[in-house]
Structure formats: structure tokens, C-alpha cells
Enzyme design. Structure first.
Site, PDB file in Angstrom:
ATOM      1  N   ASP A 240       0.870  -1.161   0.000  1.00 48.22           N
ATOM      2  CA  ASP A 240       0.000   0.000   0.000  1.00 48.22           C
ATOM      3  C   ASP A 240       0.916   1.222   0.000  1.00 48.22           C
ATOM      4  OD1 ASP A 240      -2.324   1.661   0.358  1.00 48.22           O
ATOM      5  OD2 ASP A 240      -3.260  -0.028   1.391  1.00 48.22           O
TER       6      ASP A 240
ATOM      7  N   HIS B 100     -11.099  -2.359   3.278  1.00 41.19           N
ATOM      8  CA  HIS B 100     -11.049  -1.967   4.690  1.00 41.19           C
ATOM      9  C   HIS B 100     -11.814  -0.679   4.989  1.00 41.19           C
ATOM     10  CE1 HIS B 100      -8.182   0.394   2.570  1.00 41.19           C
ATOM     11  NE2 HIS B 100      -8.012   1.176   3.621  1.00 41.19           N
ATOM     12  N   ASP B 101     -12.354  -0.027   3.970  1.00 38.17           N
ATOM     13  CA  ASP B 101     -13.105   1.214   4.180  1.00 38.17           C
ATOM     14  C   ASP B 101     -14.610   1.004   4.039  1.00 38.17           C
ATOM     15  OD1 ASP B 101     -10.766   2.752   4.411  1.00 38.17           O
ATOM     16  OD2 ASP B 101     -10.737   3.245   2.265  1.00 38.17           O
TER      17      ASP B 101
ATOM     18  N   ASP C  57      -2.768   4.854  -2.763  1.00 35.25           N
ATOM     19  CA  ASP C  57      -3.822   5.512  -1.987  1.00 35.25           C
ATOM     20  C   ASP C  57      -4.168   6.888  -2.576  1.00 35.25           C
ATOM     21  OD1 ASP C  57      -5.205   5.165   0.758  1.00 35.25           O
ATOM     22  OD2 ASP C  57      -4.379   7.178   0.944  1.00 35.25           O
TER      23      ASP C  57
ATOM     24  N   GLU D  60      -6.091   3.926  -6.173  1.00 35.70           N
ATOM     25  CA  GLU D  60      -7.379   4.232  -5.556  1.00 35.70           C
ATOM     26  C   GLU D  60      -7.714   5.645  -6.011  1.00 35.70           C
ATOM     27  OE1 GLU D  60      -9.625   4.724  -1.273  1.00 35.70           O
ATOM     28  OE2 GLU D  60      -7.726   5.692  -1.704  1.00 35.70           O
TER      29      GLU D  60
HETATM   30  O1  ISL Z   1     -13.500   5.812   3.439  1.00 30.92           O
HETATM   31  C1  ISL Z   1     -13.981   6.394   2.515  1.00 30.92           C
HETATM   32  C2  ISL Z   1     -15.328   6.189   2.148  1.00 30.92           C
HETATM   33  O2  ISL Z   1     -15.856   5.268   2.964  1.00 30.92           O
HETATM   34  C3  ISL Z   1     -13.249   7.269   1.617  1.00 30.92           C
HETATM   35  O3  ISL Z   1     -13.675   8.579   1.669  1.00 30.92           O
HETATM   36  C4  ISL Z   1     -11.788   7.169   1.913  1.00 30.92           C
HETATM   37  O4  ISL Z   1     -11.401   8.056   2.876  1.00 30.92           O
HETATM   38  C5  ISL Z   1     -11.075   7.430   0.639  1.00 30.92           C
HETATM   39  O5  ISL Z   1     -11.485   6.423  -0.229  1.00 30.92           O
HETATM   40  C6  ISL Z   1      -9.583   7.354   0.813  1.00 30.92           C
HETATM   41  O6  ISL Z   1      -9.208   6.142   1.395  1.00 30.92           O
HETATM   42  C7  ISL Z   1      -7.861   5.869   1.544  1.00 30.92           C
HETATM   43  O7  ISL Z   1      -7.135   6.942   2.099  1.00 30.92           O
HETATM   44  C8  ISL Z   1      -7.465   7.333   3.429  1.00 30.92           C
HETATM   45  C9  ISL Z   1      -7.530   6.149   4.383  1.00 30.92           C
HETATM   46  O8  ISL Z   1      -8.128   6.542   5.584  1.00 30.92           O
HETATM   47  C10 ISL Z   1      -8.299   4.984   3.798  1.00 30.92           C
HETATM   48  O9  ISL Z   1      -8.250   3.878   4.665  1.00 30.92           O
HETATM   49  C11 ISL Z   1      -7.693   4.678   2.466  1.00 30.92           C
HETATM   50  O10 ISL Z   1      -8.232   3.534   1.853  1.00 30.92           O
HETATM   51  C12 ISL Z   1      -6.402   8.286   3.865  1.00 30.92           C
HETATM   52  O11 ISL Z   1      -5.139   7.737   3.648  1.00 30.92           O
END
Ligand code: ISL
Ligand code: CA
Length: 538
Positions: free
Chosen positions: A97, A319-320, A197, A250
Site C-alpha cells: 500500500d 477496509h473502508d 492511496d 485508488e
Molecule cells: O472511506 C472512505 C469512504 O468510505 C473514503 O472517503 C476514503 O477516505 C477514501 O477512499 C480514501 O481512502 C484511503 O485513504 C485514506 C484512508 O483513511 C483509507 O483507509 C484509504 O483507503 C487516507 O489515507
């Protein structure tokens, strides 16, 4: 001809919640090593590791304080090297990641940048306020403002996420220099690429006020800017092209057009992208305002992206996101059938499939009963904001319950023993009480389990060129039916999915049954509740 990362199935590990081996309640690298045979057995060809770097854990690893180290909670660099070697033995490749939009506020760069005269000042985005107001009106991803005032140096710094996640300044060429070095460090170790990310927001074209919007005011100044495209092309040319690796970005708020800009073969900026459109079909504007799941809307969005992009990164969980069976299926009576339907769909779409840990055993949303059982910074921020806005407690609770990222972060349920076999200590986040019913051990020994369906579908995809490389064609979408065709060199498969609780008629001329999530001899044109079938067209 497909690339190797188009032929393999990716499995995402959220290390804290995967397998603990030393009893501290936190999953670790040795835990992953101890489960590699399980992943091999499933048919996994690539692991995406959520961040394993040192981090103060404000955002559990997505706030990195050292890009070339391993978080002591998770293990050591020796453990990491061992993991790479053990995975390699099993022909499993590992993707890191890569979180480079921001660092932790404890990263040495940021600590030094707090001094106005430091050469590191310019690694971040510092700006003076407007009187007593912050430099602009932008709003952030976790709700609230995006500027934090720093007393000593008298300026604000930008953070699009938590205030402990300051954004890096990509107008400074030295930042990109550092990024290249970090990438080379991991590639030399043998990693197979990066999950990047929020990669389409790196470059901030301007810090002017944004048009006022319901969410992310200011995003027109940083979403998919030319500066970001240029950075991605530089990284490709100067770093990635020199290794056998791939990237999956992402990409937040991408549209088909901005996605194509990132993936076009002549630009080669990213190999794949994660789009969010299908994950937004059960919400109004923001995920906290849930809308009833509608299979037709979901199918329509997926079809659209299947048709627009040359290749997709297909996922229903990470994980989100809440657990897919709780969200797109039925985690009650039809838990087993609907989880299998989602499995058959995921593995039969065109693109690289991404499975999130626990999805293969149909893990459900977290059964938390109070806010203090949650660890996620986003959930607490949003709950606080909703409270300040005067939302009634029941509504706040419902919002968090359905959308908290901790829904997906509870420990993996390995067996029916204490703490589901995740740890001998106290788990960092609660284990779902349904682990006696839903666990890996029970499902491994059951040839009719959800996990066995995943294993079967992965194997089928591995040996079936139509599923791997065939074209995609939408045949029918209704409120709860989704039917599509995959074809290659004159041969074709049709996938029929019934997302409802009632039987549906979907006769198919000349269909020869290949697979179903129900016991059946042939296909009689009737789909039972949550039935999914794959048929060959004669
Ligand atoms: O979580 C979200 C929607 O449920 C998104 O807004 C998310 O914050 C966005 O997709 C970015 O996610 C990534 O970067 C973030 C981190 O908190 C997330 O876990 C990661 O997947 C910041 O680094
Ligand atoms: Ca541990």
C-alpha cells in the site's frame, strides 16, 4: 495476451486484523506467514498488504511516519523479508500500500517542516491565514476543515484527511525525488507493485477558495489535475518501467473519462484503478446517508464501467467499506446463498478480482453496540459532526452503524475457539459474536461452504479463458435480475443472478449448466432466491 496481474486473483490483507501470533491482540507479519498456505489453497496469486509501515495509527497505517520501515507492532524488516520469501515459494506476489498524498504528522519531514527556515518547510503545504480565518474554505474527506494552525510558525498546514495527516507538496520536486527512492527501495526487495492511496489528488493546482459544495468544497483544485498526470508518467518512466510490477490506483470521484485519462495505453499512468461508482449506488451524496440497496442500480453501474474501461479492478469490499453480504446481500436467512451469489458475480466479471479478508467466509458487519467499541477516526469525526448539527441520537447511530469502516476491520474469524482463533490476548477491535457460526475452520472442511465456493470460482476462472479474457456484454438488468455474457473466440458463458428473496423466471435457450450456488442438475429457467448460475451457450 493478458498480463500476469490480469490472470491472478488479489487478496487484500488488513494486517492488524488478520492473525496475531504473540498475544498482543494485534495481527502481525508472522501471522500472515502462518496463513500463506491457506491463501495458496484458496487460489490467491497476489496479496495487497494494507500499510505495514511505522505509524502513530491515527488512521491505522494510512498515516505513515517511516516509508522504509516496518511497524514494530507488526514485526521487523526481517519478518517482512521472510514474508516476501515465503510468498515467493508459493508463487504469491506482494503489493504494498502506497500512501503518498500525505504523511503522518510524526514523520521526520513534517517535524522538521514546522521550522519556517527548514529545507523541509516546503515538503508540505503551509500558508498564512486570512485574518483569523484559515487560508481557504476547503472541506475534508473525514468531515470538517482542512487547515490546522501551527502556533510557533504562525501558519496553517493543509490536511485533506485527519489533522495528523498533512498533505505533501508536489510542487516541490524534492518530494517526488523522495517518492521515487521509496518505490525503488521496495521494488528492489521484490514487491510486485503498489496500491496507490488516493492517487488522483496529489497535485494541488491552486489554493483558492472552492465552489461551495455539499462535500469536498475545493476539490476542483486537486481532483485529477494535469500536475498529477505528469507525476504518474514520471514515476512510470523513471521507476516502474524498470521492474516487473503493476499499480492499482485508488481514485476517488473518478468518472469514466478521468479514469480513462489515467489508464490510456499511450499514457500508461496506472495499470488499474478502483472506481467507487458502484459503491455509491446505495447512498445519497455521501455514504453516511444510506439509500436502500437496489440491485438494478448496482448492476447498471457495474455494467457501465465494464463497458467503458479496457480492464477493471473489481471489488465489493475493502477496509473502508461495510461487508458486502450485509450490504448487497442478506446477512440473515439467505446469508449463505447471497454471499455465494456475490462470489460468483465478482469472479465472473471482466477484470482483476480483489477479495478482502473474511469476504471468502461471508463475514458480516460488526455487531458493535456502542461508539466506544469503534476505533476508526472517521466514525468518531462524523458522529461528532452529526451531533453538532443536531441530528437525533437514533439517526446518528444508524448512520455510523451502517457505514463505519470498522464494519470490515474486526478480526478474521479463524475458528470457534476463544477470540475466533485470532489472538490469545485481547483483540484490538472486537471479534464479531457470530464467529461460532461463521469461521474459516468450519468452512474449510465443508465442500458446500462459502469459502469452498470462492475456491471453486477462483479455480474455474484460472482455467477458463472466457472468464479471464472474454468480452463483457450486458443482457438484462431489472430491479433484481442481472444477466450478462462473457465471450471469447465464438464460445460464451452467461451469468444469471437473482438478487431477490423470491423465485424469478429467466429461461435461457440452449443453456448447459456449468455452476450454481444451489444443488441442481440442469438449468430449468427458474432462479431461486439469491440464486446465481453460470451456463454455457450451446
Ligand atoms: O472511506 C472512505 C469512504 O468510505 C473514503 O472517503 C476514503 O477516505 C477514501 O477512499 C480514501 O481512502 C484511503 O485513504 C485514506 C484512508 O483513511 C483509507 O483507509 C484509504 O483507503 C487516507 O489515507
Ligand atoms: Ca501481534
Amino acid at each position: 495476451m493478458l498480463e500476469w496481474w490480469q490472470e491472478r486473483v488479489v487478496y487484500q490483507i488488513y494486517p492488524r486484523s488478520f492473525q496475531d501470533t504473540n498475544g498482543d491482540g494485534i495481527g502481525d507479519l508472522q501471522g500472515i506467514i502462518s496463513r500463506l498456505d491457506n491463501l495458496k489453497d484458496l487460489g490467491v496469486g497476489i496479496i495487497w498488504l494494507s500499510p505495514v509501515y511505522p505509524s502513530p495509527n491515527v488512521d491505522f497505517g494510512y498515516d505513515i511516519s517511516d516509508y522504509q520501515g516496518i511497524h514494530p507492532e507488526l514485526g521487523t524488516m526481517e519478518d517482512m523479508d521472510q514474508l516476501l520469501a515465503e510468498a515467493k515459494k508459493r508463487d504469491i506476489r506482494i503489493v504494498m500500500d502506497f500512501v503518498i498524498n500525505h504523511t503522518s504528522d510524526q514523520h521526520p519531514w513534517f517535524l522538521q517542516s514546522q521550522d519556517r527556515n527548514s529545507p523541509y518547510r516546503d515538503y508540505y503545504i503551509w500558508k498564512s491565514g486570512r485574518g483569523r480565518k484559515p487560508p481557504n474554505n476547503w472541506t475534508g474527506f473525514f468531515g470538517g476543515g482542512t487547515w490546522e494552525f501551527h502556533e510557533q510558525s504562525g501558519q496553517y498546514y493543509l490536511h485533506l484527511f485527519a489533522k495528523n495527516q498533512p498533505d505533501l507538496n508536489y510542487r516541490n520536486p524534492r518530494v517526488l525525488q523522495e517518492v521515487k527512492e521509496i518505490m525503488r527501495f521496495w521494488l528492489r526487495k521484490g514487491v510486485a507493485g503498489f496500491r496507490c492511496d488516493v492517487i488522483n489528488i496529489l497535485y494541488k493546482s491552486s489554493l483558492a477558495d472552492g465552489r461551495r459544495a455539499l462535500i469536498l468544497t475545493g476539490s476542483e483544485h486537486y481532483l485529477s489535475q494535469e500536475g498529477t498526470h505528469e507525476i504518474l508518467r514520471t514515476l512510470r518512466r523513471e521507476v516502474l518501467d524498470h521492474y516487473d510490477c503493476f499499480t492499482v490506483g485508488e481514485t476517488v470521484f473518478v468518472t469514466p473519462q478521468t479514469a480513462l485519462d489515467l489508464m490510456a495505453p499511450e499514457r500508461k499512468e496506472l495499470d488499474m484503478i478502483f472506481s467507487f461508482a458502484h459503491m455509491e449506488t446505495d447512498q445519497y451524496i455521501v455514504k453516511w446517508f444510506k439509500r436502500k440497496f437496489h440491485a438494478g442500480r448496482f448492476a447498471k453501474t457495474i455494467s457501465h464501467w465494464q463497458n467503458v474501461l479496457p480492464w477493471n479492478a473489481n471489488y465489493f469490499e475493502n477496509h473502508d467499506q461495510p461487508r458486502s453480504v450485509s450490504r448487497f446481500g442478506d446477512d440473515g436467512v439467505y446469508w449463505d446463498k447471497s454471499a455465494k451469489l456475490l462470489c460468483i458475480m465478482l469472479l465472473s466479471l471482466r477484470g482483476t478480482p480483489f477479495i478482502y479478508q473474511g469476504q471468502e467466509i461471508g463475514m458480516t458487519n460488526f455487531d458493535f453496540t456502542s461508539m466506544d467499541q469503534l476505533a476508526d477516526v472517521e466514525s468518531h469525526n462524523i458522529y461528532g459532526i452529526a451531533k453538532r448539527l443536531g441530528f437525533p441520537p437514533a439517526l446518528r447511530w444508524r448512520m455510523i452503524k451502517a457505514t463505519s469502516r470498522d464494519n470490515a476491520r474486526t478480526p478474521l474469524q479463524w475458528n470457534s475457539g476463544p477470540n475466533a482463533g485470532f489472538t490469545t490476548g485481547r483483540p484490538w477491535l472486537g471479534v464479531n459474536k457470530n464467529y461460532e457460526k461463521i469461521n474459516m475452520e468450519a468452512q474449510i472442511s465443508d465442500p458446500t461452504s462459502i469459502r469452498s465456493m470462492y475456491k471453486k470460482m477462483i479455480a474455474l476462472r484460472q482455467t477458463n479463458d472466457i472468464l479471464k479474457a472474454g468480452s463483457f456484454e450486458t443482457l438484462k438488468i431489472s430491479k433484481d435480475l442481472f444477466i450478462y455474457r462473457r465471450s471469447l473466440d465464438g464460445a460464451s458463458l452467461v451469468i444469471l443472478l437473482n438478487f431477490s428473496l423470491t423465485e424469478k423466471r429467466a429461461p435461457w435457450e440452449g443453456a448447459v449448466l456449468l455452476l450454481s450456488n444451489y444443488e441442481r442438475q440442469g438449468y430449468d429457467g427458474r432462479l431461486r432466491p439469491y440464486e446465481a448460475v453460470i451456463v454455457k451457450e450451446a
